[in-house]
Design a protein around this motif. Structure first.
Motif, short mmCIF file in Angstrom:
data_model
loop_
_atom_site.label_atom_id
_atom_site.label_comp_id
_atom_site.label_asym_id
_atom_site.label_seq_id
_atom_site.Cartn_x
_atom_site.Cartn_y
_atom_site.Cartn_z
N ASN A 135 19.90 29.74 -0.28
CA ASN A 135 20.87 28.71 -0.65
C ASN A 135 21.79 29.29 -1.71
N MET A 136 23.10 29.30 -1.44
CA MET A 136 24.06 29.93 -2.33
C MET A 136 25.27 29.02 -2.54
N PHE A 137 26.01 29.28 -3.60
CA PHE A 137 27.22 28.51 -3.87
C PHE A 137 28.42 29.22 -3.24
N PRO A 138 29.23 28.50 -2.42
CA PRO A 138 30.37 29.15 -1.75
C PRO A 138 31.57 29.31 -2.68
N LEU A 139 31.65 30.44 -3.32
CA LEU A 139 32.71 30.71 -4.29
C LEU A 139 34.06 30.89 -3.61
N ARG A 140 35.03 30.15 -4.05
CA ARG A 140 36.41 30.39 -3.63
C ARG A 140 36.93 31.63 -4.36
N LYS A 141 37.72 32.43 -3.67
CA LYS A 141 38.21 33.68 -4.27
C LYS A 141 39.00 33.44 -5.54
N GLN A 142 39.97 32.54 -5.51
CA GLN A 142 40.83 32.34 -6.68
C GLN A 142 40.05 31.77 -7.85
N TYR A 143 39.08 30.92 -7.55
CA TYR A 143 38.22 30.37 -8.61
C TYR A 143 37.50 31.50 -9.34
N THR A 144 36.94 32.47 -8.59
CA THR A 144 36.23 33.58 -9.21
C THR A 144 37.17 34.41 -10.08
N ILE A 145 38.36 34.68 -9.57
CA ILE A 145 39.35 35.45 -10.33
C ILE A 145 39.72 34.71 -11.61
N ASP A 146 39.98 33.40 -11.50
CA ASP A 146 40.36 32.62 -12.68
C ASP A 146 39.25 32.62 -13.73
#
Length: 306
Positions: A225-236
């Motif tokens: 079970n993992m959290f689906p990280l959005r790319k821009q969210y991770t960068i921010d």
């Protein structure tokens, strides 16, 4: 004599998710997910030889061109990148939250003639267990996705930032969850999880959970079970913690269409060094300072709990 906890670790037991597996959205669950049977099959999923061929020398070259010598691998897993970097001449410390993953990594290292320096550490309190400062921190294998809360992610990134020397670099990768959430799952099965006899597919997806199912040739099945990280969210997040520059690659390529890559790789630099014109930059080896723990207080707003 082994402790009761160590004896329990060596036992084979199934993953436990309860009656509603999709309700399990907790950072602290990840150590229980990597049961002994799953860890022993992990290298079938990775396929070291195929992964080495598919990623080439991308990480080695990114670190070398920044003058990196000392690396902290915070998501060692079964040791693939730690071993690769050691063999490329880097000094590596290998950390992971799963004690059984660390045991497997140590075993894999010995099999290839290396003695890994392993440390069990929770990223949220990384600097409590890992001493010294590093030229680079790497967090690979889609591992950052195990953190389920915004606070946990910010805390971990602040700890990574603090573990770096003043001109250090952080390398984090992640699945292209944007594409999975927006368009559905369609993997080339070429990068990272390269075992051609292993199936790794999402069983459930929503904005707060990516539940993946892993099926092996012997019929065994495991889940994460993992959290689906959005790319821009991770960068921010990386920028908000204090990293001055973040370059993102899609399947190790600098240019790509957003929906195409299976994985993104973020290369985040701690200082302004790379933003200067080339003729004004200091040599890669210049300016390294080893801070004592008490000297590092500014780590992007939250601070580091000791």
């Amino acid at each position: 004599m082994p402790s009761d906890a160590e004896n329990s670790l060596l036992e084979y037991h199934p993953q436990q998710y309860g009656d509603d597996p999709t309700s399990i959205r907790d950072t602290d669950k990840y150590t229980d997910e990597y049961v002994r049977g799953f860890v022993e099959k992990w290298d079938e999923l990775i396929d070291w030889d195929q992964r080495m061929e598919s990623e080439g020398n991308f990480f080695i070259e990114e670190l070398r061109k920044r003058g990196v010598r000392k690396v902290l691998d915070v998501a060692t897993g079964t040791g693939f990148h730690s071993v690769r970097l050691i063999e490329a001449g880097f000094e590596v410390v290998s950390a992971d939250g799963s004690p059984y993953m660390l045991a497997k990594a140590f075993e894999n290292g010995r099999r290839r003639g290396h003695v890994l320096r392993t440390i069990q550490a929770d990223w949220r309190w990384l600097n409590r267990d890992v001493t010294g400062r590093f030229d680079a921190v790497i967090c690979l294998g889609n591992s950052f996705t195990h953190l389920f809360s915004d606070r946990d992610r910010r805390k971990a990134l602040a700890e990574f930032y603090s573990a770096l020397k003043h001109d250090g670099v952080l390398v984090i990768d992640q699945r292209n969850y944007d594409s999975i959430l927006d368009h559905g799952f369609d993997s080339k099965h070429q990068y990272y999880y390269c075992g051609d006899q292993v199936s790794a597919r999402p069983e459930h997806m929503d904005d707060g959970l990516a539940r993946f199912c892993y099926q092996f040739p012997d019929g065994s099945t495991y889940h994460l079970n993992m959290f689906p990280l959005r790319k821009q969210y991770t960068i921010d997040l990386m920028r908000q913690v204090g990293f001055q520059r973040v370059d993102t690659y899609g399947d190790f390529q600098e240019t790509y269409h957003e929906a195409d890559p299976d994985f993104f790789v973020h290369v985040a630099e701690k200082c302004y060094h790379s933003l200067l014109p080339k003729d004004q930059r200091a040599p890669a080896d210049a300016g390294h300072v080893d801070y004592d723990d008490e000297d590092v207080t500014d780590v992007g707003g939250e601070g580091v709990q000791r």
